[in-house]
Design a protein around this motif. Structure first.
Motif, short mmCIF file in Angstrom:
data_model
loop_
_atom_site.label_atom_id
_atom_site.label_comp_id
_atom_site.label_asym_id
_atom_site.label_seq_id
_atom_site.Cartn_x
_atom_site.Cartn_y
_atom_site.Cartn_z
N LYS A 1 -54.88 18.00 129.20
CA LYS A 1 -54.77 16.68 128.58
C LYS A 1 -53.72 16.68 127.48
N GLN A 2 -53.59 17.80 126.79
CA GLN A 2 -52.61 17.91 125.71
C GLN A 2 -51.22 18.22 126.22
N VAL A 3 -51.11 19.12 127.18
CA VAL A 3 -49.81 19.65 127.60
C VAL A 3 -49.13 18.79 128.66
N ALA A 4 -49.88 18.29 129.63
CA ALA A 4 -49.27 17.56 130.75
C ALA A 4 -48.42 16.37 130.31
N PRO A 5 -48.88 15.51 129.39
CA PRO A 5 -48.04 14.38 128.98
C PRO A 5 -46.72 14.83 128.32
N GLN A 6 -46.80 15.91 127.55
CA GLN A 6 -45.58 16.43 126.91
C GLN A 6 -44.60 16.95 127.96
N LEU A 7 -45.14 17.62 128.96
CA LEU A 7 -44.27 18.14 130.02
C LEU A 7 -43.65 17.01 130.82
N ARG A 8 -44.45 15.99 131.11
CA ARG A 8 -43.92 14.83 131.85
C ARG A 8 -42.82 14.14 131.04
N ALA A 9 -43.06 13.94 129.75
CA ALA A 9 -42.08 13.28 128.88
C ALA A 9 -40.80 14.11 128.80
N HIS A 10 -40.96 15.40 128.70
CA HIS A 10 -39.78 16.27 128.64
C HIS A 10 -39.03 16.24 129.96
N GLY A 11 -39.76 16.20 131.05
CA GLY A 11 -39.15 16.15 132.38
C GLY A 11 -38.35 14.87 132.57
N LYS A 12 -38.86 13.74 132.08
CA LYS A 12 -38.16 12.46 132.20
C LYS A 12 -36.87 12.45 131.38
N GLU B 1 -39.84 26.94 124.32
CA GLU B 1 -40.47 25.62 124.15
C GLU B 1 -41.83 25.59 124.82
N MET B 2 -41.91 26.16 126.02
CA MET B 2 -43.17 26.19 126.75
C MET B 2 -44.21 27.01 125.99
N ARG B 3 -43.80 28.18 125.52
CA ARG B 3 -44.72 29.05 124.78
C ARG B 3 -45.22 28.36 123.52
N ASP B 4 -44.30 27.71 122.79
CA ASP B 4 -44.68 27.01 121.56
C ASP B 4 -45.64 25.86 121.86
N MET B 5 -45.35 25.13 122.91
CA MET B 5 -46.20 24.00 123.30
C MET B 5 -47.60 24.49 123.66
N LEU B 6 -47.68 25.55 124.45
CA LEU B 6 -48.98 26.09 124.85
C LEU B 6 -49.73 26.66 123.65
N GLN B 7 -49.00 27.32 122.76
CA GLN B 7 -49.65 27.91 121.59
C GLN B 7 -50.21 26.81 120.69
N ARG B 8 -49.47 25.71 120.51
CA ARG B 8 -49.97 24.59 119.70
C ARG B 8 -51.22 23.99 120.34
N ALA B 9 -51.17 23.78 121.66
CA ALA B 9 -52.31 23.20 122.37
C ALA B 9 -53.52 24.12 122.28
N LEU B 10 -53.30 25.42 122.45
CA LEU B 10 -54.39 26.39 122.36
C LEU B 10 -54.98 26.40 120.96
N GLY B 11 -54.13 26.30 119.96
CA GLY B 11 -54.59 26.28 118.57
C GLY B 11 -55.42 25.06 118.23
N GLU B 12 -55.23 23.97 118.97
CA GLU B 12 -55.99 22.75 118.71
C GLU B 12 -57.34 22.70 119.42
N LEU B 13 -57.57 23.66 120.32
CA LEU B 13 -58.87 23.71 121.00
C LEU B 13 -59.95 24.13 120.02
N PRO B 14 -61.14 23.58 120.15
CA PRO B 14 -62.27 24.10 119.36
C PRO B 14 -62.48 25.58 119.66
N LEU B 15 -62.91 26.33 118.68
CA LEU B 15 -63.03 27.78 118.77
C LEU B 15 -63.79 28.24 120.01
#
Length: 193
Positions: A177-188, A120-134
């Protein structure tokens, strides 16, 4: 080894590039974001390196030269695939503008990462990385994934060291900015259930 290859021992080329195959693939993948395209780009980069080996002057490390070829091939592949598409927002953003307001960095130790499994962590990071401008994704991959130093990254991308630092800082902020809210939500969710 390069001089031996240029002298006719062409079979040595595979030994020369073998330690860098993964690095070339990761570089290509970070730009094109598709395994098949990254494989194609990697092969093309190796072929160009073979054909242009006599042009290697030794002013930089061989790995830097090879990865630069891969990076350029990746960018060309991306340009060719985007021809006819709408213009990207990142083309309108100027790195030297002072209108970028960074978010306050969060203490990452507060994030309950132990609640997430590795996939889950790897997928989340990969999605966030993919959304960064080149331009930010390239710097982040080179510095934080490939662990290249600032000078090597600047040389490979053809930008200043200061620009590497700026882009890296911005890339890390965008990732956070992309990953922290998802991690917090998952933690809750993990705390309640």
């Amino acid at each position: 080894m390069i001089s031996r290859i240029l002298a006719g021992e062409r079979d040595l080329f595979y030994e020369l590039i073998k330690p860098y195959e993964r690095t070339v693939f990761i570089t290509a993948y970070s730009v094109v974001r598709n395994e098949a395209d990254a494989e194609e780009v990697s092969q093309e980069a190796m072929l160009k390196a073979y054909r242009g080996l006599s042009g290697f002057r030794g002013h930089s490390k061989f790995s830097t030269w090879l990865v630069t070829i891969a990076l350029n091939e990746s960018r060309m592949k991306l340009r060719r695939s985007r021809q006819g598409c709408e213009v990207s927002f990142e083309e309108f953003v100027d790195d030297t503008d002072g209108d970028f307001t960074p978010a306050v960095l969060t203490d990452w130790r507060e994030i309950p990462s132990e609640a997430l499994d590795r996939k889950e962590m790897r997928d989340m990071l990969q999605r966030a990385l993919g959304e960064l401008p080149l331009k930010y994704r390239e710097v982040l991959v080179m510095r934080d994934v490939r662990e290249m130093n600032i000078a090597e990254t600047a040389e490979m991308l053809g930008i200043t060291r200061a620009m590497v630092k700026t882009r890296l800082f911005r890339a890390r902020l965008m990732m956070q900015k992309q990953v922290a809210p998802q991690l917090r939500a998952h933690g809750k969710k993990g705390v309640r259930g």
